[in-house]
Design a protein around this motif. Structure first.
Motif, PDB file in Angstrom:
ATOM      1  N   TRP A   1      -8.288  -9.847   8.074  1.00  0.00           N
ATOM      2  CA  TRP A   1      -8.661  -9.421   6.600  1.00  0.00           C
ATOM      3  C   TRP A   1      -9.859  -8.834   6.851  1.00  0.00           C
ATOM      4  O   TRP A   1     -10.981  -9.265   7.644  1.00  0.00           O
ATOM      5  N   SER A   2     -10.207  -7.674   6.104  1.00  0.00           N
ATOM      6  CA  SER A   2     -11.551  -6.906   6.231  1.00  0.00           C
ATOM      7  C   SER A   2     -11.732  -6.570   4.509  1.00  0.00           C
ATOM      8  O   SER A   2     -10.940  -6.288   3.931  1.00  0.00           O
ATOM      9  N   PRO A   3     -12.902  -6.228   4.368  1.00  0.00           N
ATOM     10  CA  PRO A   3     -13.250  -5.637   3.069  1.00  0.00           C
ATOM     11  C   PRO A   3     -12.719  -4.346   2.679  1.00  0.00           C
ATOM     12  O   PRO A   3     -12.217  -4.236   1.685  1.00  0.00           O
ATOM     13  N   PHE A   4     -12.246  -3.632   3.634  1.00  0.00           N
ATOM     14  CA  PHE A   4     -11.648  -2.348   3.526  1.00  0.00           C
ATOM     15  C   PHE A   4     -10.183  -2.608   2.873  1.00  0.00           C
ATOM     16  O   PHE A   4      -9.682  -1.768   1.891  1.00  0.00           O
TER      17      PHE A   4
ATOM     18  N   ALA B   1      -9.872  -3.035  -1.071  1.00  0.00           N
ATOM     19  CA  ALA B   1      -9.724  -1.830  -1.897  1.00  0.00           C
ATOM     20  C   ALA B   1      -8.018  -1.410  -2.111  1.00  0.00           C
ATOM     21  O   ALA B   1      -8.048  -0.961  -3.156  1.00  0.00           O
ATOM     22  N   PHE B   2      -7.307  -1.808  -1.157  1.00  0.00           N
ATOM     23  CA  PHE B   2      -5.761  -1.717  -1.495  1.00  0.00           C
ATOM     24  C   PHE B   2      -5.051  -3.039  -2.045  1.00  0.00           C
ATOM     25  O   PHE B   2      -4.140  -2.809  -2.807  1.00  0.00           O
ATOM     26  N   PHE B   3      -5.710  -4.040  -2.030  1.00  0.00           N
ATOM     27  CA  PHE B   3      -5.076  -5.234  -2.247  1.00  0.00           C
ATOM     28  C   PHE B   3      -6.388  -6.117  -2.990  1.00  0.00           C
ATOM     29  O   PHE B   3      -6.934  -6.925  -2.560  1.00  0.00           O
ATOM     30  N   PRO B   4      -6.687  -5.769  -4.391  1.00  0.00           N
ATOM     31  CA  PRO B   4      -7.756  -6.272  -5.344  1.00  0.00           C
ATOM     32  C   PRO B   4      -7.755  -7.892  -5.299  1.00  0.00           C
ATOM     33  O   PRO B   4      -8.900  -8.525  -5.416  1.00  0.00           O
ATOM     34  N   GLU B   5      -6.282  -8.481  -5.148  1.00  0.00           N
ATOM     35  CA  GLU B   5      -6.434  -9.762  -5.373  1.00  0.00           C
ATOM     36  C   GLU B   5      -6.702 -10.485  -4.004  1.00  0.00           C
ATOM     37  O   GLU B   5      -6.593 -11.893  -4.082  1.00  0.00           O
ATOM     38  N   GLY B   6      -6.952  -9.693  -2.924  1.00  0.00           N
ATOM     39  CA  GLY B   6      -7.144 -10.439  -1.825  1.00  0.00           C
ATOM     40  C   GLY B   6      -6.087 -11.161  -1.084  1.00  0.00           C
ATOM     41  O   GLY B   6      -4.876 -10.640  -1.432  1.00  0.00           O
ATOM     42  N   LEU B   7      -6.357 -12.056  -0.381  1.00  0.00           N
ATOM     43  CA  LEU B   7      -5.321 -12.898   0.258  1.00  0.00           C
ATOM     44  C   LEU B   7      -4.240 -13.220  -0.626  1.00  0.00           C
ATOM     45  O   LEU B   7      -3.082 -13.785  -0.229  1.00  0.00           O
TER      46      LEU B   7
ATOM     47  N   SER C   1       7.199   9.848   6.677  1.00  0.00           N
ATOM     48  CA  SER C   1       5.692   9.547   7.241  1.00  0.00           C
ATOM     49  C   SER C   1       4.541   9.369   6.057  1.00  0.00           C
ATOM     50  O   SER C   1       4.473   9.752   5.242  1.00  0.00           O
ATOM     51  N   ARG C   2       3.458   8.512   6.539  1.00  0.00           N
ATOM     52  CA  ARG C   2       2.497   7.900   5.648  1.00  0.00           C
ATOM     53  C   ARG C   2       1.080   7.507   6.661  1.00  0.00           C
ATOM     54  O   ARG C   2       1.543   6.864   7.525  1.00  0.00           O
ATOM     55  N   PRO C   3       0.145   7.762   6.112  1.00  0.00           N
ATOM     56  CA  PRO C   3      -0.991   7.294   6.972  1.00  0.00           C
ATOM     57  C   PRO C   3      -1.092   5.643   6.554  1.00  0.00           C
ATOM     58  O   PRO C   3      -0.964   5.309   5.682  1.00  0.00           O
ATOM     59  N   MET C   4      -1.318   5.089   8.080  1.00  0.00           N
ATOM     60  CA  MET C   4      -1.668   3.633   7.866  1.00  0.00           C
ATOM     61  C   MET C   4      -2.894   3.408   8.686  1.00  0.00           C
ATOM     62  O   MET C   4      -2.980   3.746   9.627  1.00  0.00           O
ATOM     63  N   GLY C   5      -3.703   2.573   7.815  1.00  0.00           N
ATOM     64  CA  GLY C   5      -5.030   2.059   8.699  1.00  0.00           C
ATOM     65  C   GLY C   5      -4.757   0.591   9.424  1.00  0.00           C
ATOM     66  O   GLY C   5      -4.075  -0.080   9.289  1.00  0.00           O
TER      67      GLY C   5
END
Length: 165
Positions: free
Chosen positions: A102-105, A108-114, A36-40
């Protein structure tokens, strides 16, 4: 909830998922068992599909490629609302959908964006869902627990049932 239409059930599920936002995603592998792991949550769409951004090379994706039945648990302790969802997960590499969600949040996890080569979507299609909802503040819940103990009666946990999907 048994007398709710499918539309009303879906609306209830959407509202609760959007309120809580973070789920515990549980996958299974024969080597490691349950993981298990937390996911937004990125979104829950009009069909009830729940969307997450993830790393295409993460262990969860490897596990889902072998066994795609997953479990999601949403827990809103402050409002005493809980959801347990069994679902089928799939990886979706759709740049248009990613752009839509996509959101700015996520940045934080994918700095290279899309354009991040590891970025992919996880689509989770619920097959079974259950809820617990006391719909009371913590003070009311504590008061009712205390009242049940003092009166020697069973504590009324609030509403519980299956969500028609």
């Amino acid at each position: 909830m048994n007398d709710w239409s499918k539309t009303e059930s879906l609306k209830f599920l959407q509202d609760k998922v959007k309120e809580v936002k973070t789920a515990m995603l549980t996958t299974y592998s024969s080597e490691k068992g349950f993981n298990s792991r937390p996911m937004g949550t990125a979104d829950i769409d009009d069909e009830g599909n729940i969307w997450f951004f993830t790393n295409e090379y993460s262990p969860k994706i490897s596990e889902i490629s072998v066994e795609n039945t997953v479990s999601l648990t949403y827990s809103d302790v402050a409002n005493h609302t809980y959801l347990s969802i069994v679902a089928e997960a799939s990886v979706v590499d759709d740049k248009a959908k990613m752009k839509e969600l996509w959101s700015p949040f996520i940045q934080a996890f994918f700095p290279e964006g899309l354009n991040d080569p590891k970025l992919t979507l996880l689509k989770v299609q619920p097959t079974d869902a259950e809820y617990w909802d006391s719909n009371s503040s913590s003070m009311v819940v504590l008061f009712n627990l205390f009242k049940a103990v003092v009166n020697g009666k069973h504590y009324d946990e609030g509403k519980h049932g299956k969500i028609a999907l």
